[in-house]
Design a protein around this motif. Structure first.
Motif, PDB file in Angstrom:
ATOM      1  N   GLN A  39      -6.267  11.699  -8.767  1.00  0.00           N
ATOM      2  CA  GLN A  39      -5.770  10.554  -9.513  1.00  0.00           C
ATOM      3  C   GLN A  39      -4.251  10.562  -9.332  1.00  0.00           C
ATOM      4  N   VAL A  40      -3.664   9.438  -8.972  1.00  0.00           N
ATOM      5  CA  VAL A  40      -2.240   9.411  -8.645  1.00  0.00           C
ATOM      6  C   VAL A  40      -1.517   8.361  -9.475  1.00  0.00           C
ATOM      7  N   VAL A  41      -0.365   8.763 -10.004  1.00  0.00           N
ATOM      8  CA  VAL A  41       0.541   7.830 -10.675  1.00  0.00           C
ATOM      9  C   VAL A  41       1.703   7.587  -9.724  1.00  0.00           C
ATOM     10  N   ALA A  42       1.832   6.354  -9.254  1.00  0.00           N
ATOM     11  CA  ALA A  42       2.860   5.991  -8.287  1.00  0.00           C
ATOM     12  C   ALA A  42       4.099   5.484  -9.024  1.00  0.00           C
ATOM     13  N   LEU A  43       5.259   6.019  -8.669  1.00  0.00           N
ATOM     14  CA  LEU A  43       6.526   5.604  -9.275  1.00  0.00           C
ATOM     15  C   LEU A  43       7.472   5.081  -8.205  1.00  0.00           C
ATOM     16  N   ALA A  44       8.122   3.974  -8.480  1.00  0.00           N
ATOM     17  CA  ALA A  44       9.137   3.412  -7.588  1.00  0.00           C
ATOM     18  C   ALA A  44       9.800   2.258  -8.325  1.00  0.00           C
ATOM     19  N   ARG A  45      10.792   1.661  -7.683  1.00  0.00           N
ATOM     20  CA  ARG A  45      11.532   0.569  -8.328  1.00  0.00           C
ATOM     21  C   ARG A  45      10.884  -0.794  -8.121  1.00  0.00           C
ATOM     22  N   ARG A  46      10.153  -0.987  -7.019  1.00  0.00           N
ATOM     23  CA  ARG A  46       9.658  -2.324  -6.669  1.00  0.00           C
ATOM     24  C   ARG A  46       8.236  -2.522  -7.184  1.00  0.00           C
ATOM     25  N   GLU A  47       8.140  -3.251  -8.281  1.00  0.00           N
ATOM     26  CA  GLU A  47       6.845  -3.387  -8.956  1.00  0.00           C
ATOM     27  C   GLU A  47       5.819  -4.102  -8.097  1.00  0.00           C
ATOM     28  N   GLU A  48       6.243  -5.110  -7.332  1.00  0.00           N
ATOM     29  CA  GLU A  48       5.263  -5.858  -6.557  1.00  0.00           C
ATOM     30  C   GLU A  48       4.577  -4.973  -5.516  1.00  0.00           C
ATOM     31  N   ARG A  49       5.318  -4.042  -4.956  1.00  0.00           N
ATOM     32  CA  ARG A  49       4.720  -3.135  -3.972  1.00  0.00           C
ATOM     33  C   ARG A  49       3.810  -2.113  -4.656  1.00  0.00           C
ATOM     34  N   LEU A  50       4.219  -1.629  -5.806  1.00  0.00           N
ATOM     35  CA  LEU A  50       3.373  -0.703  -6.548  1.00  0.00           C
ATOM     36  C   LEU A  50       2.061  -1.368  -6.958  1.00  0.00           C
ATOM     37  N   ALA A  51       2.156  -2.608  -7.414  1.00  0.00           N
ATOM     38  CA  ALA A  51       0.954  -3.332  -7.830  1.00  0.00           C
ATOM     39  C   ALA A  51       0.002  -3.534  -6.660  1.00  0.00           C
ATOM     40  N   ALA A  52       0.562  -3.837  -5.481  1.00  0.00           N
ATOM     41  CA  ALA A  52      -0.275  -4.021  -4.291  1.00  0.00           C
ATOM     42  C   ALA A  52      -0.958  -2.709  -3.908  1.00  0.00           C
ATOM     43  N   LEU A  53      -0.228  -1.598  -3.998  1.00  0.00           N
ATOM     44  CA  LEU A  53      -0.796  -0.288  -3.656  1.00  0.00           C
ATOM     45  C   LEU A  53      -1.913   0.075  -4.627  1.00  0.00           C
ATOM     46  N   ALA A  54      -1.675  -0.132  -5.921  1.00  0.00           N
ATOM     47  CA  ALA A  54      -2.698   0.161  -6.920  1.00  0.00           C
ATOM     48  C   ALA A  54      -3.919  -0.729  -6.729  1.00  0.00           C
ATOM     49  N   GLY A  55      -3.689  -1.983  -6.370  1.00  0.00           N
ATOM     50  CA  GLY A  55      -4.808  -2.888  -6.115  1.00  0.00           C
ATOM     51  C   GLY A  55      -5.637  -2.457  -4.918  1.00  0.00           C
ATOM     52  N   GLU A  56      -4.958  -1.948  -3.912  1.00  0.00           N
ATOM     53  CA  GLU A  56      -5.642  -1.455  -2.707  1.00  0.00           C
ATOM     54  C   GLU A  56      -6.519  -0.239  -3.008  1.00  0.00           C
ATOM     55  N   LEU A  57      -6.029   0.647  -3.889  1.00  0.00           N
ATOM     56  CA  LEU A  57      -6.680   1.932  -4.105  1.00  0.00           C
ATOM     57  C   LEU A  57      -7.590   1.967  -5.336  1.00  0.00           C
ATOM     58  N   GLY A  58      -7.580   0.908  -6.110  1.00  0.00           N
ATOM     59  CA  GLY A  58      -8.475   0.842  -7.256  1.00  0.00           C
ATOM     60  C   GLY A  58      -8.047   1.764  -8.388  1.00  0.00           C
ATOM     61  N   GLY A  59      -9.001   2.189  -9.179  1.00  0.00           N
ATOM     62  CA  GLY A  59      -8.699   2.933 -10.401  1.00  0.00           C
ATOM     63  C   GLY A  59      -8.105   4.307 -10.180  1.00  0.00           C
ATOM     64  N   ALA A  60      -8.133   4.808  -8.950  1.00  0.00           N
ATOM     65  CA  ALA A  60      -7.577   6.138  -8.695  1.00  0.00           C
ATOM     66  C   ALA A  60      -6.057   6.135  -8.659  1.00  0.00           C
ATOM     67  N   CYS A  61      -5.458   4.962  -8.604  1.00  0.00           N
ATOM     68  CA  CYS A  61      -3.991   4.852  -8.563  1.00  0.00           C
ATOM     69  C   CYS A  61      -3.498   3.924  -9.653  1.00  0.00           C
ATOM     70  N   THR A  62      -2.624   4.455 -10.501  1.00  0.00           N
ATOM     71  CA  THR A  62      -1.902   3.634 -11.469  1.00  0.00           C
ATOM     72  C   THR A  62      -0.426   3.721 -11.127  1.00  0.00           C
ATOM     73  N   TYR A  63       0.401   2.944 -11.798  1.00  0.00           N
ATOM     74  CA  TYR A  63       1.820   2.974 -11.450  1.00  0.00           C
ATOM     75  C   TYR A  63       2.699   2.668 -12.655  1.00  0.00           C
ATOM     76  N   HIS A  64       3.951   3.087 -12.536  1.00  0.00           N
ATOM     77  CA  HIS A  64       4.999   2.722 -13.481  1.00  0.00           C
ATOM     78  C   HIS A  64       6.273   2.464 -12.694  1.00  0.00           C
ATOM     79  N   VAL A  65       6.972   1.422 -13.041  1.00  0.00           N
ATOM     80  CA  VAL A  65       8.267   1.153 -12.416  1.00  0.00           C
ATOM     81  C   VAL A  65       9.245   2.228 -12.873  1.00  0.00           C
ATOM     82  N   CYS A  66       9.937   2.827 -11.923  1.00  0.00           N
ATOM     83  CA  CYS A  66      10.844   3.937 -12.256  1.00  0.00           C
ATOM     84  C   CYS A  66      11.957   4.031 -11.237  1.00  0.00           C
ATOM     85  N   ASP A  67      13.182   4.060 -11.721  1.00  0.00           N
ATOM     86  CA  ASP A  67      14.364   4.331 -10.902  1.00  0.00           C
ATOM     87  C   ASP A  67      14.846   5.725 -11.281  1.00  0.00           C
ATOM     88  N   VAL A  68      14.630   6.714 -10.395  1.00  0.00           N
ATOM     89  CA  VAL A  68      14.952   8.095 -10.750  1.00  0.00           C
ATOM     90  C   VAL A  68      16.449   8.346 -10.869  1.00  0.00           C
TER      91      VAL A  68
END
Length: 260
Positions: A39-68
């Protein structure tokens, strides 16, 4: 008794946090880990790309917008991650090279931006997740660079930041001896991704393309993601201290075979 049971359950958790997950090595790592059952939580600044990645991978990938590089953004993301359950691995992929100018004329802003992202960003989120990772006998994994091993002309700012990132990982490994946590550093050489060199040269497509011109089979983001997957798949008591990985055509930054 309940506490003992919870600790044993935590050890079997396979939930990873991946920074810089919107592109390149970060996105490839998310895909590789999900394919391996994480199960992976994806973090990055660009929400649209994170949303596309999570949509591609289904429930195994969630995301939060994050600028480290931002304290409030990182803290909010970490709070949300931990509210979702235990974490077994942190994969620090967020990073960038900016500019390739000599020391005498290099931009202070470029150097500052690289240090904030490559070094302090990695430090910030590692500090925040380290206690949780110890609870699961987890892993801090850093994607550094061979630039942190061998300096080259025009690369002083990037090399300095990656030297610092590698030293941080190594010192953390020493400081955590005896603690239930692994510290892994992976140092890639030439990896051809869509954005790395383009960002380095401020959008100059010709300069970005020249980096890989004539090089047979430079590494792909997926090659580094496989190194991450393999390192994390080892038993909790096996620490892969360091992996240096380059394409066959690259002996060092200054020794690269190019077909004519």
């Amino acid at each position: 008794m309940a506490e003992t049971v919870n600790k044993e359950i935590n050890k079997t958790v396979r939930r990873a946090v991946v920074t810089g997950a919107s592109s390149g090595i970060g996105a490839a790592t998310v895909r590789a880990l999900v394919a391996d059952g994480w199960q992976v939580v994806a973090l990055a600044r660009r929400e649209e790309r994170l949303a596309a990645l999570a949509g591609e991978l289904g429930g195994a990938c969630t995301y939060h917008v994050c600028d480290v590089t931002d304290e409030a953004s990182t803290q909010a993301a970490v709070d949300a991650v931990l509210a979702g359950g235990p974490v077994k691995a942190l994969v620090n992929c967020a990073g960038a090279a900016i500019g390739k100018d000599p020391v005498a004329t290099a931009s202070l802003d470029d150097w500052r931006d690289m240090y904030e992202l490559n070094v302090l960003g990695t430090l910030r989120i590692t500090q925040k997740l380290l206690p949780a990772l110890k609870e699961t006998e987890g892993t801090v994994l850093v994607i550094s660079s061979t630039a942190g091993i061998e300096p080259y002309e025009g690369g002083a700012g990037y090399c300095a930041s990656k030297f610092a990132e590698r030293v941080m990982a190594r010192v953390l490994r020493l400081e955590q001896i005896g603690e239930p946590v692994r510290i892994v550093d992976i140092s890639p050489g030439m990896v051809a991704t869509d954005e790395f060199s383009l960002k380095r040269f401020h959008g100059d497509e010709a300069k970005a393309a020249a980096v890989y011109a004539g090089v047979p089979s430079p590494l792909k983001a997926e090659d580094i993601a496989e190194c991450v997957r393999w390192a994390l798949a080892q038993p909790d008591t096996v620490d892969i201290d360091s992996i240096v990985v380059r394409p066959r055509a690259e002996g060092s930054y200054t020794k690269v075979y190019r077909e004519r």
